[in-house]
Design a protein around this motif. Structure first.
Motif: not given
Length: 458
Positions: A90-108, A151-159
């Motif tokens: 939600h914070r990323a959306e408020a800043r205008g960050v697209c979902t792909g960029q947000w997801l990429g940063a968290r997966l990195v 666990f990290l593999a499952v967590y990445a899918v859930l993210t």
């Protein structure tokens, strides 16, 4: 002790006022439970040729199975993950960050510690094989090190599913997790019901996604404000009752972790018992959020929680290496009580507890070393896990009471430039009107940090 207090105050002063300390505390608690559970309930013995093999004290000491009920907090882990992910999105959306960029940063952020561990293991296994470490020992070590990575593999899918979980929580609140529980119950009925003999074992894999998504979905609903105290009490009471029925009446194994040689396991893949325990844990976490947040306002309690959260994924990746660092060389000399010996007595558990401080020290060294290889350009661009925001001082600043300055006097406004007494006509470019005068600079006043530290109401 005075030095520790000063360090704790610096960490406390560097924490943003909007940081949810209760969520960080729950995450640290879940992580420490996972680490302690693996260290206590997982042993090593010497097999054929002196190779190390895994063993569990629960195989001989079944009366200690309730220990796994408090050490298996993966439901709490996923609850906190869902809460943090939806709020971050939600914070990323408020800043205008697209979902792909947000997801990429968290997966990195998830992938960098795994990459460092993989490179280190590849190099170390080759070196150990060259010096004559048995192949069985190396296979056991790799199995243990890779064990937390699922666990990290499952967590990445859930993210990646966070936007869809958010949509479901917006419509149905915490009730959006009920279909996931029913799904797992249906698969368990096929696995353990009257037609279990004709159902292939691979059917249990259908429980992997809904089984772990259950806690995550509750966390998303909590992050959206759709899980209140009444819902938390329902989760706590209902989950506890379901847990008691499944263990007492339906023949589910009491242990929440896998036991070598056992016919059934609750966690791989997750059974309905895992969801019952997760429901009770999630309900308790929501109810304890307020008291925990107040408790973590104390700098000495908050400092270790903050440090654990800064390296949470690294600790998860490397914690199984700590016993191996000591057990692999010790295995050359025979059995070592509590370290390399059959875990078949209460004495082994007591000796194992004596090894825990040394395991923690080794893990601390490994984490500090691994963090040096995890930092990269993406991490520097993303910044630390939290930044000193408005209303907070820098991370290495002294405490608020020590750093409170005396507000300086108001600065005098600069002298105005002389204005013409009459307009000079069209030369101004405003149709004969003079240009607007520049207002004097506002007086600048420094606000004491105590006032800055008060969070603004949203």
């Amino acid at each position: 002790m005075a030095r520790a207090r000063r360090a704790a105050r610096r960490i406390d002063a560097g924490t943003p006022t909007d940081r949810d300390r209760a969520i960080d505390g729950l995450r640290a608690l879940a992580l420490l439970a996972v680490v302690l559970g693996h260290w206590l309930l997982g042993g090593l013995t010497r097999g054929d040729g002196g190779a190390l093999e895994t063993a569990s004290p629960l195989a001989s000491l079944g009366q200690f199975a309730p220990l796994s009920w408090v050490l298996q907090l993966l439901g709490l882990f996923f609850l906190v993950g869902g809460y943090a992910s939806v709020r971050s999105w939600h914070r990323a959306e408020a800043r205008g960050v697209c979902t792909g960029q947000w997801l990429g940063a968290r997966l990195v952020r998830l992938g960098r510690p795994v990459g460092a561990l993989a490179v280190a293991c590849a190099v170390l296994v080759a070196e150990l094989h060259a010096v004559g470490v048995p192949g069985g020992t190396l296979r056991t070590a790799l199995t243990l090190v890779a064990q937390p990575l699922w666990f990290l593999a499952v967590y990445a899918v859930l993210t990646a599913l966070t936007p869809y979980c958010d949509r479901a929580a917006r419509r149905a609140g915490a009730w959006s997790a009920v279909p996931l529980l029913l799904c797992v119950a249906a698969v368990d009925l096929l696995r353990y019901g009257p037609y279990a003999q004709s159902v292939p074992s691979a059917v249990g894999l259908l429980n992997v996604l809904p089984g772990w998504l259950f806690g995550y979905q509750l966390g998303v609903a909590w992050g959206r404000g759709r899980l209140d105290r009444r819902g938390a009490w329902l989760l706590l009471v209902g989950g506890t009752a379901l847990f008691a029925v499944l263990v007492g009446r339906c023949g589910y194994p009491a242990s929440m972790v896998g036991v070598p040689g056992a016919d059934r396991t609750n966690s791989h893949p997750p059974s309905l018992l895992v969801l019952a325990l997760a429901a009770a844990q999630c309900g308790a976490a929501v109810l304890l959020r307020g008291p925990l947040a107040r408790l973590l306002r104390r700098p000495l309690l908050w400092a270790p929680v903050a440090l654990i959260n800064l390296s949470a994924v690294t600790v998860l990746c490397w914690h199984q290496c700590a016993p191996l660092v000591l057990a692999v060389p010790a295995g050359w000399f025979g059995d070592v009580p509590g370290l390399v010996a059959a875990p078949n007595s209460v004495g082994w558990l007591l000796l194992r507890c004596g090894w825990l401080p040394l395991f923690a020290l080794v893990l601390l060294v490994l984490v500090r070393w691994a963090r040096q290889f995890e930092r990269g350009p993406t991490a520097r661009a993303a910044g630390p896990a939290w930044r000193p925001g408005p209303g907070r001082q820098a991370r290495d600043a002294p405490s608020l009471r020590e750093a409170a300055p005396t507000p300086p006097a108001r600065s005098a406004p600069p002298a105005r430039a002389a204005q013409p007494t009459e307009p000079t006509g069209p030369a101004h470019g405003t149709g004969g009107r003079p240009p607007p005068r520049t207002p004097p600079a506002q007086a600048i006043r420094s606000v004491p940090p105590e006032r800055e530290a008060i969070p603004r109401r949203p």
